[in-house]
Design an enzyme around this catalytic site. Sequence first.
Site, PDB file in Angstrom:
ATOM      1  N   LYS A  13       2.204  12.565  -5.223  1.00 52.76           N
ATOM      2  CA  LYS A  13       2.823  12.854  -4.061  1.00 52.76           C
ATOM      3  C   LYS A  13       4.250  12.415  -4.083  1.00 52.76           C
ATOM      4  O   LYS A  13       5.195  13.375  -3.681  1.00 52.76           O
ATOM      5  CB  LYS A  13       2.280  12.022  -2.868  1.00 52.76           C
ATOM      6  CG  LYS A  13       0.829  12.685  -2.498  1.00 52.76           C
ATOM      7  CD  LYS A  13       0.459  12.274  -0.857  1.00 52.76           C
ATOM      8  CE  LYS A  13       0.370  10.688  -0.932  1.00 52.76           C
ATOM      9  NZ  LYS A  13      -0.493  10.066  -1.968  1.00 52.76           N
ATOM     10  N   ARG A  89      -2.635   9.255   7.740  1.00 55.79           N
ATOM     11  CA  ARG A  89      -3.385   8.460   6.841  1.00 55.79           C
ATOM     12  C   ARG A  89      -4.894   8.337   7.332  1.00 55.79           C
ATOM     13  O   ARG A  89      -5.841   8.078   6.680  1.00 55.79           O
ATOM     14  CB  ARG A  89      -3.220   7.377   6.123  1.00 55.79           C
ATOM     15  CG  ARG A  89      -2.810   7.477   4.468  1.00 55.79           C
ATOM     16  CD  ARG A  89      -2.295   5.929   4.204  1.00 55.79           C
ATOM     17  NE  ARG A  89      -2.355   5.674   2.709  1.00 55.79           N
ATOM     18  CZ  ARG A  89      -1.248   5.712   1.873  1.00 55.79           C
ATOM     19  NH1 ARG A  89      -0.144   6.360   2.203  1.00 55.79           N
ATOM     20  NH2 ARG A  89      -1.534   5.477   0.749  1.00 55.79           N
ATOM     21  N   ARG A 124       0.123   2.920 -14.930  1.00 59.79           N
ATOM     22  CA  ARG A 124       1.435   3.038 -14.411  1.00 59.79           C
ATOM     23  C   ARG A 124       2.239   1.982 -14.519  1.00 59.79           C
ATOM     24  O   ARG A 124       1.649   0.827 -14.169  1.00 59.79           O
ATOM     25  CB  ARG A 124       1.393   3.692 -13.187  1.00 59.79           C
ATOM     26  CG  ARG A 124       2.551   3.912 -12.244  1.00 59.79           C
ATOM     27  CD  ARG A 124       2.600   4.621 -11.000  1.00 59.79           C
ATOM     28  NE  ARG A 124       2.092   4.270  -9.772  1.00 59.79           N
ATOM     29  CZ  ARG A 124       1.745   4.536  -8.699  1.00 59.79           C
ATOM     30  NH1 ARG A 124       2.301   5.829  -8.482  1.00 59.79           N
ATOM     31  NH2 ARG A 124       1.343   3.870  -7.636  1.00 59.79           N
ATOM     32  N   ARG A 157       2.401  -2.461 -10.190  1.00 63.31           N
ATOM     33  CA  ARG A 157       2.130  -2.606  -8.981  1.00 63.31           C
ATOM     34  C   ARG A 157       0.860  -3.479  -8.400  1.00 63.31           C
ATOM     35  O   ARG A 157       0.155  -3.360  -9.137  1.00 63.31           O
ATOM     36  CB  ARG A 157       2.102  -1.147  -8.084  1.00 63.31           C
ATOM     37  CG  ARG A 157       3.344  -1.134  -7.319  1.00 63.31           C
ATOM     38  CD  ARG A 157       3.506   0.450  -6.957  1.00 63.31           C
ATOM     39  NE  ARG A 157       2.265   0.632  -5.671  1.00 63.31           N
ATOM     40  CZ  ARG A 157       2.244   1.694  -5.079  1.00 63.31           C
ATOM     41  NH1 ARG A 157       3.310   2.843  -5.293  1.00 63.31           N
ATOM     42  NH2 ARG A 157       1.308   1.870  -4.306  1.00 63.31           N
ATOM     43  N   ARG A 168      -8.662   1.610  -3.154  1.00 64.94           N
ATOM     44  CA  ARG A 168      -7.608   2.648  -2.310  1.00 64.94           C
ATOM     45  C   ARG A 168      -8.494   4.215  -2.319  1.00 64.94           C
ATOM     46  O   ARG A 168      -8.052   4.887  -1.534  1.00 64.94           O
ATOM     47  CB  ARG A 168      -6.255   2.841  -3.056  1.00 64.94           C
ATOM     48  CG  ARG A 168      -5.430   1.385  -2.861  1.00 64.94           C
ATOM     49  CD  ARG A 168      -4.443   1.233  -3.774  1.00 64.94           C
ATOM     50  NE  ARG A 168      -3.446   2.296  -3.696  1.00 64.94           N
ATOM     51  CZ  ARG A 168      -2.386   2.487  -4.720  1.00 64.94           C
ATOM     52  NH1 ARG A 168      -2.577   2.029  -5.854  1.00 64.94           N
ATOM     53  NH2 ARG A 168      -1.801   3.520  -4.470  1.00 64.94           N
TER      54      ARG A 168
HETATM   55  P1  AMP Z   1       1.356   4.497  -0.653  1.00 60.81           P
HETATM   56  O1  AMP Z   1       2.734   3.885  -1.617  1.00 60.81           O
HETATM   57  O2  AMP Z   1       1.619   5.561  -0.162  1.00 60.81           O
HETATM   58  O3  AMP Z   1       0.330   4.520  -1.967  1.00 60.81           O
HETATM   59  O4  AMP Z   1       1.101   3.295   0.215  1.00 60.81           O
HETATM   60  C1  AMP Z   1       0.784   1.860  -0.265  1.00 60.81           C
HETATM   61  C2  AMP Z   1       0.024   1.084   0.765  1.00 60.81           C
HETATM   62  O5  AMP Z   1       0.841   1.126   1.978  1.00 60.81           O
HETATM   63  C3  AMP Z   1      -1.220   1.883   0.898  1.00 60.81           C
HETATM   64  O6  AMP Z   1      -2.213   1.493   0.228  1.00 60.81           O
HETATM   65  C4  AMP Z   1      -1.656   1.163   2.478  1.00 60.81           C
HETATM   66  O7  AMP Z   1      -1.919  -0.230   2.367  1.00 60.81           O
HETATM   67  C5  AMP Z   1      -0.128   0.925   3.015  1.00 60.81           C
HETATM   68  N1  AMP Z   1       0.362   2.481   3.596  1.00 60.81           N
HETATM   69  C6  AMP Z   1       1.069   3.612   3.374  1.00 60.81           C
HETATM   70  N2  AMP Z   1       1.130   4.419   4.339  1.00 60.81           N
HETATM   71  C7  AMP Z   1       0.234   3.991   5.396  1.00 60.81           C
HETATM   72  C8  AMP Z   1      -0.300   4.530   6.309  1.00 60.81           C
HETATM   73  N3  AMP Z   1       0.153   5.699   6.880  1.00 60.81           N
HETATM   74  N4  AMP Z   1      -1.426   4.067   7.121  1.00 60.81           N
HETATM   75  C9  AMP Z   1      -1.792   2.770   6.808  1.00 60.81           C
HETATM   76  N5  AMP Z   1      -1.328   2.288   5.718  1.00 60.81           N
HETATM   77  C10 AMP Z   1      -0.419   2.802   4.865  1.00 60.81           C
END
Ligand code: AMP
Length: 210
Positions: A13, A89, A124, A157, A168
Site C-alpha cells: 500500500k 481499518r 523487510r 520495524r 497483524r
Molecule cells: P501500518 O503502517 O499502516 O501498517 O500501521 C502500523 C500500525 O499503526 C498498525 O499495526 C496499528 O497498530 C496502527 N494503525 C495504523 N492505522 C490504524 C488505524 N486506522 N486504526 C487503528 N490502528 C492503526
Amino acid sequence: MRIILLGPPGAGKGTQAEFLSEYLNIPRISTGDMLRAAVHDDTNTIGHAVRTIMAEGRLVPDELMIQLIEDRIQNEDCRKGFLLDGFPRTLFQAEALEKSGIAIDKVIQIYVPDSEIIQRLSGRRIHEPSGRIYHIKNNPPKKDELDDITHEPLIQREDDKEETIKKRLQVYHHQTEPLIQWFQQYNYSLVRVEGVGKVDKIQENIRSVL
Ligand code: AMP
C-alpha cells in the site's frame, strides 16, 4: 479525487500510495506513518499511548484514529482530494467517515496472500531517517544491513517480527477485511487489484481502474 487504499500489512500500500499521490497530485495520508512519527517524538502524548499497542500489532483505539484523520483532512492540502493509506481499518472507523459526509470516489483493495506477506515483511529492512525500504532477498542493500547512500545501519520495524506479523494478519482478517463487504453494501466504488508481481505492473493496473 478521494481514495481509500485497503489491504493487509505488507500488500505494498505504501509503495502504491506514494506513486498515486504523485500521479494524482493529492496528499498521501498514512495513519501508520503519523503514529510512528508520534512514537518517535518523546514529548508526544499520543506517541506514549500507542507505542505498546503498535509494537504488539494491535489496533489503536478508534476514537483516537478518527480524531487524527478528521483533523488531518481539514488541512488546506486536502481540498483537492487525498489518499487514505491505513484508514479506515474497522467498521466503526468506516462508519465515522461515512457520517462525516466526505464522499469517497474509489476504494482500491490490494490483494496479497498471507504466505507472501510473511515472506515480504519478515525480510523487510528500513533506513529510518530517509524511509528507504530494502528486502534481504528481493531488494538487498549493497552491504549487509547498511543503507546504500548514507551507510547507516538498517533496522527491522518492531512489528515486522514474524510473531507480530501473524498477529497483524489476524487483526486484518478479523477487523479490516469485513470492510470489503461493508463498502459493497454501501455502494462504494470498490476495485480489487492483485498485489503480487512487478511494482510497475501493479501500478499500471491501478491506473487503469481509476
Ligand atoms: P501500518 O503502517 O499502516 O501498517 O500501521 C502500523 C500500525 O499503526 C498498525 O499495526 C496499528 O497498530 C496502527 N494503525 C495504523 N492505522 C490504524 C488505524 N486506522 N486504526 C487503528 N490502528 C492503526
